[in-house]
Design an enzyme around this catalytic site. Structure first.
Site, PDB file in Angstrom:
ATOM      1  N   ASP A  69      12.795   3.749  11.163  1.00  0.00           N
ATOM      2  CA  ASP A  69      12.222   2.622  11.903  1.00  0.00           C
ATOM      3  C   ASP A  69      11.289   3.227  12.939  1.00  0.00           C
ATOM      4  O   ASP A  69      11.747   3.857  13.896  1.00  0.00           O
ATOM      5  CB  ASP A  69      13.325   1.807  12.572  1.00  0.00           C
ATOM      6  CG  ASP A  69      12.794   0.648  13.397  1.00  0.00           C
ATOM      7  OD1 ASP A  69      11.554   0.537  13.589  1.00  0.00           O
ATOM      8  OD2 ASP A  69      13.622  -0.155  13.879  1.00  0.00           O
ATOM      9  N   ASN A  97       1.812   5.011   7.535  1.00  0.00           N
ATOM     10  CA  ASN A  97       1.385   3.758   6.908  1.00  0.00           C
ATOM     11  C   ASN A  97       2.103   2.532   7.462  1.00  0.00           C
ATOM     12  O   ASN A  97       1.553   1.433   7.417  1.00  0.00           O
ATOM     13  CB  ASN A  97       1.629   3.852   5.397  1.00  0.00           C
ATOM     14  CG  ASN A  97       1.480   2.523   4.693  1.00  0.00           C
ATOM     15  OD1 ASN A  97       0.382   1.998   4.541  1.00  0.00           O
ATOM     16  ND2 ASN A  97       2.603   1.957   4.248  1.00  0.00           N
ATOM     17  N   TYR A 139      -3.536  -6.766  16.543  1.00  0.00           N
ATOM     18  CA  TYR A 139      -3.710  -5.878  15.397  1.00  0.00           C
ATOM     19  C   TYR A 139      -4.964  -5.023  15.555  1.00  0.00           C
ATOM     20  O   TYR A 139      -4.932  -3.808  15.338  1.00  0.00           O
ATOM     21  CB  TYR A 139      -3.774  -6.695  14.113  1.00  0.00           C
ATOM     22  CG  TYR A 139      -3.803  -5.853  12.864  1.00  0.00           C
ATOM     23  CD1 TYR A 139      -2.645  -5.235  12.398  1.00  0.00           C
ATOM     24  CD2 TYR A 139      -4.974  -5.673  12.142  1.00  0.00           C
ATOM     25  CE1 TYR A 139      -2.650  -4.452  11.255  1.00  0.00           C
ATOM     26  CE2 TYR A 139      -5.002  -4.892  10.999  1.00  0.00           C
ATOM     27  CZ  TYR A 139      -3.837  -4.291  10.555  1.00  0.00           C
ATOM     28  OH  TYR A 139      -3.860  -3.512   9.417  1.00  0.00           O
ATOM     29  N   LEU A 167       0.814  -1.212   0.000  1.00  0.00           N
ATOM     30  CA  LEU A 167       0.000   0.000   0.000  1.00  0.00           C
ATOM     31  C   LEU A 167       0.853   1.269   0.000  1.00  0.00           C
ATOM     32  O   LEU A 167       0.528   2.248  -0.679  1.00  0.00           O
ATOM     33  CB  LEU A 167      -0.935   0.003   1.213  1.00  0.00           C
ATOM     34  CG  LEU A 167      -2.042  -1.041   1.216  1.00  0.00           C
ATOM     35  CD1 LEU A 167      -2.726  -1.081   2.580  1.00  0.00           C
ATOM     36  CD2 LEU A 167      -3.070  -0.768   0.123  1.00  0.00           C
ATOM     37  N   THR A 210      -2.351  -7.949  -0.230  1.00  0.00           N
ATOM     38  CA  THR A 210      -1.013  -7.506   0.162  1.00  0.00           C
ATOM     39  C   THR A 210      -0.282  -8.643   0.867  1.00  0.00           C
ATOM     40  O   THR A 210      -0.847  -9.714   1.107  1.00  0.00           O
ATOM     41  CB  THR A 210      -1.079  -6.301   1.121  1.00  0.00           C
ATOM     42  OG1 THR A 210      -1.652  -6.725   2.372  1.00  0.00           O
ATOM     43  CG2 THR A 210      -1.905  -5.167   0.544  1.00  0.00           C
ATOM     44  N   LYS A 255      -5.125  -0.877  15.942  1.00  0.00           N
ATOM     45  CA  LYS A 255      -5.800  -0.003  14.986  1.00  0.00           C
ATOM     46  C   LYS A 255      -6.967   0.752  15.636  1.00  0.00           C
ATOM     47  O   LYS A 255      -7.259   1.898  15.249  1.00  0.00           O
ATOM     48  CB  LYS A 255      -6.268  -0.806  13.775  1.00  0.00           C
ATOM     49  CG  LYS A 255      -5.126  -1.345  12.929  1.00  0.00           C
ATOM     50  CD  LYS A 255      -4.204  -0.226  12.430  1.00  0.00           C
ATOM     51  CE  LYS A 255      -3.151  -0.724  11.469  1.00  0.00           C
ATOM     52  NZ  LYS A 255      -2.272   0.362  10.954  1.00  0.00           N
TER      53      LYS A 255
END
Length: 227
Positions: free
Chosen positions: A49, A76, A152, A9, A185, A156
């Site tokens: 990083d 991103n 995850y 992405l 992806t 988010k």
């Protein structure tokens, strides 16, 4: 400036914004991959990083010295963490995901904020996921409902809250969060039904707004997303 811009992405976002007339800088934690991607795209790159305060500070300093300013920051960079049964997640596994996906956004935004404040139309785009939306995860018709992505999803959901708070208390910036959707992806073994171009629609749209654009919103390529 697009973190994690050397593949997937981030790479496609860089290509599209380059084609739209933006001067693009991609960030990559691996120097060899970053340089190769930048050469392929015909854009600039810096090593960064997002899990390292020192690396992020050095990248912000380099952007100032080489380019003189920054108008748009796309947060991103991120990791998926383990795909495992819910009872296999432990503290260190979740902490690693939070450090990259959530604290990484804070590190990067903090380091680049002085540059952004010097812009006439500063914009921050935080790349999130429907997996971090309470509305989406509670919808039994959505694939996100069935995935036990503990770390995850938590990371988010936290990015969504960061976006809301940044937008409220940094009114001179346009700060929005976007869900690329289920895109093919590396994250999902290229199983997503969307192309990377479709997956970057919302990122590119929000990266291209002006000083009169929206702030504090959560969208995907189809429109508003429930928090």
């Amino acid at each position: 400036m697009i973190t994690g811009g050397n593949k997937s992405l981030g790479y496609e976002t860089a290509r599209r914004l380059r084609d739209g007339g933006h001067r693009v800088v991609i960030g990559a934690r691996d120097a060899e991959r970053g340089q190769r991607a930048a050469e392929e795209l015909g854009v600039e790159w810096v090593e960064i990083d997002v899990t390292s305060d020192e690396s992020v500070a050095a990248a912000a300093k380099e952007v100032r010295e080489r380019f003189g300013g920054l108008d748009v920051l796309v947060n991103n960079a991120g990791i998926s963490g383990p795909f495992a049964a819910i009872d296999e997640f432990d503290g260190p596994a979740v902490l690693a995901v939070l450090d990259t996906n959530t604290v990484g956004v804070v590190r990067t935004t903090h380091a680049f904020l002085p540059l952004l404040r010097e812009s006439a139309a500063p914009v921050v785009v935080n790349v999130t996921s429907g997996l971090g939306s309470f509305t989406v995860r509670s919808d039994e018709t959505r694939i996100e409902h069935s995935l036990p992505t503990l770390g995850y999803s938590a990371s988010k959901a936290a990015v969504n809250m960061l976006t809301s708070v940044y937008a409220q208390f940094l009114p001179e910036l346009r700060v929005n969060t976007v869900d690329p959707g289920y895109t093919a992806t590396d994250f999902n073994g290229h199983s997503g039904p969307q192309t990377v171009t479709e997956g970057t629609d919302a990122i590119v749209a929000m990266a291209s707004i002006g000083a009169d654009g929206p702030t504090g919103t959560f969208t995907d390529r189809h429109g508003a997303v429930g928090w």
